[in-house]
Design a protein around this motif. Structure first.
Motif, PDB file in Angstrom:
ATOM      1  N   MET A   1      60.359  -6.317  68.942  1.00 50.43           N
ATOM      2  CA  MET A   1      59.763  -6.477  67.610  1.00 50.43           C
ATOM      3  C   MET A   1      60.626  -7.333  66.684  1.00 50.43           C
ATOM      4  O   MET A   1      60.117  -8.101  65.871  1.00 50.43           O
ATOM      5  N   VAL A   2      61.948  -7.200  66.808  1.00 49.76           N
ATOM      6  CA  VAL A   2      62.848  -7.990  65.958  1.00 49.76           C
ATOM      7  C   VAL A   2      62.681  -9.474  66.263  1.00 49.76           C
ATOM      8  O   VAL A   2      62.654 -10.309  65.355  1.00 49.76           O
ATOM      9  N   SER A   3      62.515  -9.828  67.529  1.00 51.34           N
ATOM     10  CA  SER A   3      62.346 -11.255  67.814  1.00 51.34           C
ATOM     11  C   SER A   3      61.016 -11.765  67.257  1.00 51.34           C
ATOM     12  O   SER A   3      60.931 -12.911  66.799  1.00 51.34           O
ATOM     13  N   LEU A   4      59.990 -10.913  67.224  1.00 56.10           N
ATOM     14  CA  LEU A   4      58.736 -11.303  66.568  1.00 56.10           C
ATOM     15  C   LEU A   4      58.920 -11.444  65.063  1.00 56.10           C
ATOM     16  O   LEU A   4      58.391 -12.365  64.447  1.00 56.10           O
ATOM     17  N   PHE A   5      59.675 -10.513  64.479  1.00 60.23           N
ATOM     18  CA  PHE A   5      59.914 -10.592  63.037  1.00 60.23           C
ATOM     19  C   PHE A   5      60.645 -11.885  62.676  1.00 60.23           C
ATOM     20  O   PHE A   5      60.334 -12.543  61.679  1.00 60.23           O
ATOM     21  N   ASN A   6      61.609 -12.257  63.509  1.00 58.47           N
ATOM     22  CA  ASN A   6      62.358 -13.486  63.242  1.00 58.47           C
ATOM     23  C   ASN A   6      61.427 -14.692  63.203  1.00 58.47           C
ATOM     24  O   ASN A   6      61.673 -15.653  62.477  1.00 58.47           O
ATOM     25  N   GLU A   7      60.336 -14.611  63.960  1.00 49.06           N
ATOM     26  CA  GLU A   7      59.364 -15.698  63.982  1.00 49.06           C
ATOM     27  C   GLU A   7      58.381 -15.610  62.805  1.00 49.06           C
ATOM     28  O   GLU A   7      58.098 -16.601  62.154  1.00 49.06           O
TER      29      GLU A   7
ATOM     30  N   SER B   1      55.630  -7.620  58.070  1.00 51.78           N
ATOM     31  CA  SER B   1      55.627  -6.265  58.629  1.00 51.78           C
ATOM     32  C   SER B   1      54.938  -6.247  59.997  1.00 51.78           C
ATOM     33  O   SER B   1      53.948  -6.959  60.215  1.00 51.78           O
ATOM     34  N   ILE B   2      55.482  -5.450  60.889  1.00 49.74           N
ATOM     35  CA  ILE B   2      54.951  -5.345  62.261  1.00 49.74           C
ATOM     36  C   ILE B   2      54.927  -3.871  62.652  1.00 49.74           C
ATOM     37  O   ILE B   2      55.895  -3.142  62.404  1.00 49.74           O
ATOM     38  N   VAL B   3      53.826  -3.431  63.245  1.00 51.90           N
ATOM     39  CA  VAL B   3      53.772  -2.067  63.782  1.00 51.90           C
ATOM     40  C   VAL B   3      53.590  -2.151  65.295  1.00 51.90           C
ATOM     41  O   VAL B   3      52.928  -3.063  65.791  1.00 51.90           O
ATOM     42  N   ALA B   4      54.194  -1.215  66.010  1.00 54.91           N
ATOM     43  CA  ALA B   4      54.005  -1.151  67.458  1.00 54.91           C
ATOM     44  C   ALA B   4      52.711  -0.389  67.740  1.00 54.91           C
ATOM     45  O   ALA B   4      52.429   0.621  67.106  1.00 54.91           O
ATOM     46  N   ILE B   5      51.920  -0.917  68.657  1.00 46.59           N
ATOM     47  CA  ILE B   5      50.651  -0.268  69.001  1.00 46.59           C
ATOM     48  C   ILE B   5      50.523  -0.107  70.513  1.00 46.59           C
ATOM     49  O   ILE B   5      51.161  -0.837  71.282  1.00 46.59           O
ATOM     50  N   GLU B   6      49.714   0.858  70.901  1.00 48.61           N
ATOM     51  CA  GLU B   6      49.359   0.979  72.318  1.00 48.61           C
ATOM     52  C   GLU B   6      47.948   1.541  72.429  1.00 48.61           C
ATOM     53  O   GLU B   6      47.449   2.190  71.507  1.00 48.61           O
ATOM     54  N   GLU B   7      47.318   1.243  73.576  1.00 51.26           N
ATOM     55  CA  GLU B   7      45.972   1.779  73.796  1.00 51.26           C
ATOM     56  C   GLU B   7      46.083   3.266  74.109  1.00 51.26           C
ATOM     57  O   GLU B   7      46.909   3.681  74.909  1.00 51.26           O
ATOM     58  N   VAL B   8      45.236   4.056  73.444  1.00 54.74           N
ATOM     59  CA  VAL B   8      45.193   5.488  73.746  1.00 54.74           C
ATOM     60  C   VAL B   8      43.758   5.842  74.136  1.00 54.74           C
ATOM     61  O   VAL B   8      42.818   5.120  73.791  1.00 54.74           O
TER      62      VAL B   8
ATOM     63  N   VAL C   1      50.093  -8.714  58.297  1.00 52.51           N
ATOM     64  CA  VAL C   1      50.770  -7.612  58.988  1.00 52.51           C
ATOM     65  C   VAL C   1      50.331  -7.693  60.447  1.00 52.51           C
ATOM     66  O   VAL C   1      49.150  -7.909  60.741  1.00 52.51           O
ATOM     67  N   LEU C   2      51.275  -7.540  61.349  1.00 51.58           N
ATOM     68  CA  LEU C   2      50.977  -7.688  62.775  1.00 51.58           C
ATOM     69  C   LEU C   2      51.036  -6.343  63.500  1.00 51.58           C
ATOM     70  O   LEU C   2      51.826  -5.464  63.156  1.00 51.58           O
ATOM     71  N   GLY C   3      50.188  -6.220  64.516  1.00 49.74           N
ATOM     72  CA  GLY C   3      50.260  -5.094  65.449  1.00 49.74           C
ATOM     73  C   GLY C   3      50.697  -5.649  66.788  1.00 49.74           C
ATOM     74  O   GLY C   3      50.126  -6.640  67.267  1.00 49.74           O
ATOM     75  N   TYR C   4      51.694  -5.047  67.399  1.00 46.43           N
ATOM     76  CA  TYR C   4      52.257  -5.584  68.641  1.00 46.43           C
ATOM     77  C   TYR C   4      52.148  -4.567  69.764  1.00 46.43           C
ATOM     78  O   TYR C   4      52.672  -3.455  69.671  1.00 46.43           O
ATOM     79  N   LYS C   5      51.442  -4.979  70.825  1.00 44.46           N
ATOM     80  CA  LYS C   5      51.311  -4.143  72.016  1.00 44.46           C
ATOM     81  C   LYS C   5      52.585  -4.296  72.833  1.00 44.46           C
ATOM     82  O   LYS C   5      52.740  -5.275  73.560  1.00 44.46           O
ATOM     83  N   PHE C   6      53.489  -3.377  72.638  1.00 44.87           N
ATOM     84  CA  PHE C   6      54.824  -3.514  73.229  1.00 44.87           C
ATOM     85  C   PHE C   6      54.802  -3.351  74.744  1.00 44.87           C
ATOM     86  O   PHE C   6      53.888  -2.764  75.316  1.00 44.87           O
ATOM     87  N   LYS C   7      55.835  -3.882  75.357  1.00 46.19           N
ATOM     88  CA  LYS C   7      55.993  -3.711  76.810  1.00 46.19           C
ATOM     89  C   LYS C   7      56.897  -2.509  77.042  1.00 46.19           C
ATOM     90  O   LYS C   7      57.923  -2.350  76.385  1.00 46.19           O
ATOM     91  N   GLY C   8      56.494  -1.666  77.976  1.00 44.42           N
ATOM     92  CA  GLY C   8      57.275  -0.467  78.264  1.00 44.42           C
ATOM     93  C   GLY C   8      56.387   0.753  78.234  1.00 44.42           C
ATOM     94  O   GLY C   8      55.168   0.654  78.109  1.00 44.42           O
ATOM     95  N   ARG C   9      57.020   1.887  78.338  1.00 46.63           N
ATOM     96  CA  ARG C   9      56.282   3.130  78.439  1.00 46.63           C
ATOM     97  C   ARG C   9      56.730   4.079  77.352  1.00 46.63           C
ATOM     98  O   ARG C   9      57.918   4.181  77.069  1.00 46.63           O
TER      99      ARG C   9
END
Length: 276
Positions: A147-153, A157-164, A245-253
């Motif tokens: 997320m920090v590397s996205l913010f630098n770009e 504001s950025i929130v982490a999101i995932e499909e539920v 404001v961005l929503g970011y589908k993060f990689k990982g679990r």
């Protein structure tokens, strides 16, 4: 105006952890261990990996164990000096040497938005991250580093999101928006804890945020929402009406360690990794 660098990470840790009673009667839920390391230490290590070494903890009554954990225990160090156990403190010593820790108390439990507002004196007029230790994230690069590397770009504001699963939307803040690149959404609306039939998508916000400091004035003016609490989702939703404001589908679990099922699942997962 050079791009703002993020150095600060807030850890809201004032909740009671009632789902884990009686374990949390005298022990902060953030100190519950996944195998042999407390949840909040995993979170701080994720922050460090992302370059966030200015750690602010929003604490509450009965949480002093957190402060003691991120401090030197002379008696303990003396006891295990020169033994095979000494190596077990390496990780936490590293954490302590790399970070500064500040603490402030949320005196009344009025929701996550209010907790973050309580952290304003620790953050000042700077962009900052928020990490909820209950959401234990693992696999490869930490979510905050992504997320920090996205913010630098994007500098927003950025929130982490995932499909539920659809039937679980009422446990989360849910976003709607347009996908501007793979896994990255420009948010147009956010709804806190919608019933499945009212949820705009199944993209749920999880406990990783990067926020710009204008959020504090927005939180101050936002009306209490779901559960009569000051919801951070409502504040960020206000923010997205006026700026990106961005929503970011993060990689990982992610494991929801606020629930017993998720906590046991995370424990088994980490233990399995250790024994390979």
């Amino acid at each position: 105006d050079s791009p703002s660098m993020i150095k600060k990470c807030l850890f809201p840790a004032a909740g009671y952890g009632t789902r884990f009673l009686p374990a949390t009667k005298a022990m902060p839920k953030e100190m519950l261990p996944i195998v042999n390391k407390p949840l909040i230490q995993y979170g701080v290590e994720e922050a460090i990996e992302a370059g966030l070494t200015d750690i602010g903890v929003i604490s509450g009554r009965g949480k002093r164990a957190i402060e003691d954990h991120f401090d030197i225990s002379y008696e303990l160090e003396h006891q295990i000096a020169g033994t095979s156990k000494e190596i077990l403190l390496d990780d936490i010593r590293d954490v302590i040497s790399q970070c500064t820790f500040s603490y402030t108390r949320q005196v009344e439990m009025k929701g996550l938005g209010h907790a973050i507002l309580t952290g304003e004196p620790l953050v000042g007029d700077n962009p900052f991250a928020v990490l909820l230790a209950d959401d234990f994230c693992t696999n490869g690069t930490g979510v905050l580093k992504q997320m920090v590397s996205l913010f630098n770009e994007y500098q927003c504001s950025i929130v982490a999101i995932e499909e539920v699963p659809r039937d679980q939307t009422r446990n989360y803040g849910v976003i709607e928006g347009t996908e501007i690149q793979d896994g990255l959404f420009k948010i147009s609306n956010m709804v806190e804890k919608p019933a499945p039939e009212d949820a705009p998508t199944n993209l749920a916000i999880i406990g990783r945020y990067i926020l710009t400091p204008d959020i504090f004035d927005i939180i101050r003016n936002v009306a209490p929402g779901a559960g009569g609490e000051i919801q951070i989702t409502d504040a960020i939703n206000e923010q997205c009406k006026n700026r990106m404001v961005l929503g970011y589908k993060f990689k990982g679990r992610r494991f929801d360690c606020g629930s017993l099922d998720g906590f046991v699942e995370a424990t088994n997962y980490v233990y399995g990794k250790m024994n390979k």
